[in-house]
Design a protein around this motif. Structure first.
Motif, PDB file in Angstrom:
ATOM      1  N   ASN A   1       5.127 -12.828   5.235  1.00  0.00           N
ATOM      2  CA  ASN A   1       3.911 -12.025   5.698  1.00  0.00           C
ATOM      3  C   ASN A   1       3.818 -10.555   5.074  1.00  0.00           C
ATOM      4  OD1 ASN A   1       2.738 -14.238   6.867  1.00  0.00           O
ATOM      5  ND2 ASN A   1       3.312 -13.666   9.021  1.00  0.00           N
ATOM      6  N   SER A   2       4.991  -9.808   5.303  1.00  0.00           N
ATOM      7  CA  SER A   2       5.327  -8.634   4.880  1.00  0.00           C
ATOM      8  C   SER A   2       4.715  -8.619   3.294  1.00  0.00           C
ATOM      9  CB  SER A   2       6.548  -7.885   5.193  1.00  0.00           C
ATOM     10  OG  SER A   2       6.752  -7.797   6.550  1.00  0.00           O
TER      11      SER A   2
ATOM     12  N   THR B   1       1.194  -9.388   2.591  1.00  0.00           N
ATOM     13  CA  THR B   1       0.290  -8.118   2.781  1.00  0.00           C
ATOM     14  C   THR B   1       0.364  -6.918   1.773  1.00  0.00           C
ATOM     15  OG1 THR B   1       0.521  -8.481   5.411  1.00  0.00           O
ATOM     16  CG2 THR B   1      -0.129  -6.420   4.663  1.00  0.00           C
TER      17      THR B   1
ATOM     18  N   GLU C   1      -1.506  -8.096  -1.264  1.00  0.00           N
ATOM     19  CA  GLU C   1      -2.640  -7.751  -1.162  1.00  0.00           C
ATOM     20  C   GLU C   1      -3.265  -6.283  -1.174  1.00  0.00           C
ATOM     21  OE1 GLU C   1      -3.256  -9.977   2.488  1.00  0.00           O
ATOM     22  OE2 GLU C   1      -2.843 -11.675   1.767  1.00  0.00           O
TER      23      GLU C   1
ATOM     24  N   ALA D   1       1.153  -4.385   9.026  1.00  0.00           N
ATOM     25  CA  ALA D   1       0.279  -4.231   7.724  1.00  0.00           C
ATOM     26  C   ALA D   1      -0.179  -3.012   7.695  1.00  0.00           C
ATOM     27  CB  ALA D   1      -0.935  -5.540   8.170  1.00  0.00           C
TER      28      ALA D   1
END
Length: 278
Positions: A34-35, A38, A41, A237
């Motif tokens: 996820n890190s 993120t 992105e 995030a």
């Protein structure tokens, strides 16, 4: 240095982003996936991991699941102390590549000099081979002091392209930085925020208020304006995005000088001459 994709050019012509995401102490699996996703992105293109972080698989998964072309990414990993030595380093590299799921690496570093073992010159020769074979676009070191670099330069063919070290306003490693500049070695900061230990520092708070920025953003901007690549770590995030929002302002020379006065030559972590964890 005016966008998140801004790069410095290493002495072999390879372009390296000024800002990246570090994933030290980020758990493998969902947390690191996820890190990294993120960060990609948000617009980060540089991700820094290491064999000893034990999260290369998660980093690789995030890269594979992202829609960012591989050639736009700059991926770094490091050979751990237990794998120093020529053959062991070549084997460790293959393990890291398998975990990352990559067919080439952008930057491979020797994690620590580990002088008690006396193998870092031999280890460096393995990195030279990987570089010459086209498996790695750039090679470098981490936590090397001037005398370690001098030994590499005296005994090897290729001067390191990068030296990643502890670097923050309390420990700005000026002598090392000058040496690296002289030899075309790009300095890179780990723990640039001193693990949050500088976020309430009054001088930094005052400067941050002036620019309507956070103290973390001021420190990262200081790094970049000092010519130091930086890789702040976060799993949140909003922090990952905040750390990247440093390209719309510029510190004045007066503010840079104020931050420079905070230096105490204060190392927070291990001295590379003494660190010998295997």
């Amino acid at each position: 240095m005016n966008t998140l994709q801004s790069t410095t050019t290493l002495h072999n012509g390879i372009k390296m982003p000024w800002l990246g995401l570090g994933v030290f102490l980020v758990k493998d699996g969902e947390e690191v996936v996820n890190s990294v996703k993120t960060a990609l992105e948000v617009g980060y293109r540089s991700i820094d991991t290491a064999a000893i972080y034990r999260n290369e698989e998660g980093v690789g998964k995030a890269i594979a699941e992202s829609n960012v072309p591989r050639e736009d990414l700059f991926i770094t990993t490091k050979v751990w102390n237990a794998d120093q030595g020529y053959e062991a380093t070549l084997e460790a590299f293959e393990v890291s590549m398998e975990k990352l799921g990559l067919d080439y690496l952008d930057l491979y570093l020797i994690h620590w000099p580990l002088p008690s073992q006396g193998k870092y010159v031999e280890t460096w020769k393995a990195l030279e081979k990987l570089y010459k074979d086209g498996r790695v676009r750039a090679i470098g070191v981490s936590n090397f002091k001037v005398h370690h670099l001098e030994e590499i330069i005296a005994n090897c063919e290729i001067i390191p392209m990068v030296n990643q070290v502890e670097y923050h306003p309390r420990f700005n490693q000026q002598e090392l930085h000058e040496f690296c500049k002289k030899h075309g070695i790009q300095l890179e900061a780990w723990s640039p925020l001193m693990q949050g230990g500088l976020l309430e520092e009054p001088t930094l708070v005052e400067i941050a208020d002036k620019y309507n920025k956070s103290t973390a953003q001021v420190i990262i901007r200081w790094d970049i304006q000092t010519g130091v690549v930086t890789i702040p770590k976060s799993t949140k995030a909003h922090r990952i995005a905040e750390n990247a929002d440093v390209f719309d302002f510029e510190l004045t020379q007066e503010d840079m000088d104020k931050i420079n006065t905070l230096n105490l030559d204060q190392r927070q972590f291990a001295d590379p001459d003494e660190f010998d964890k295997i």
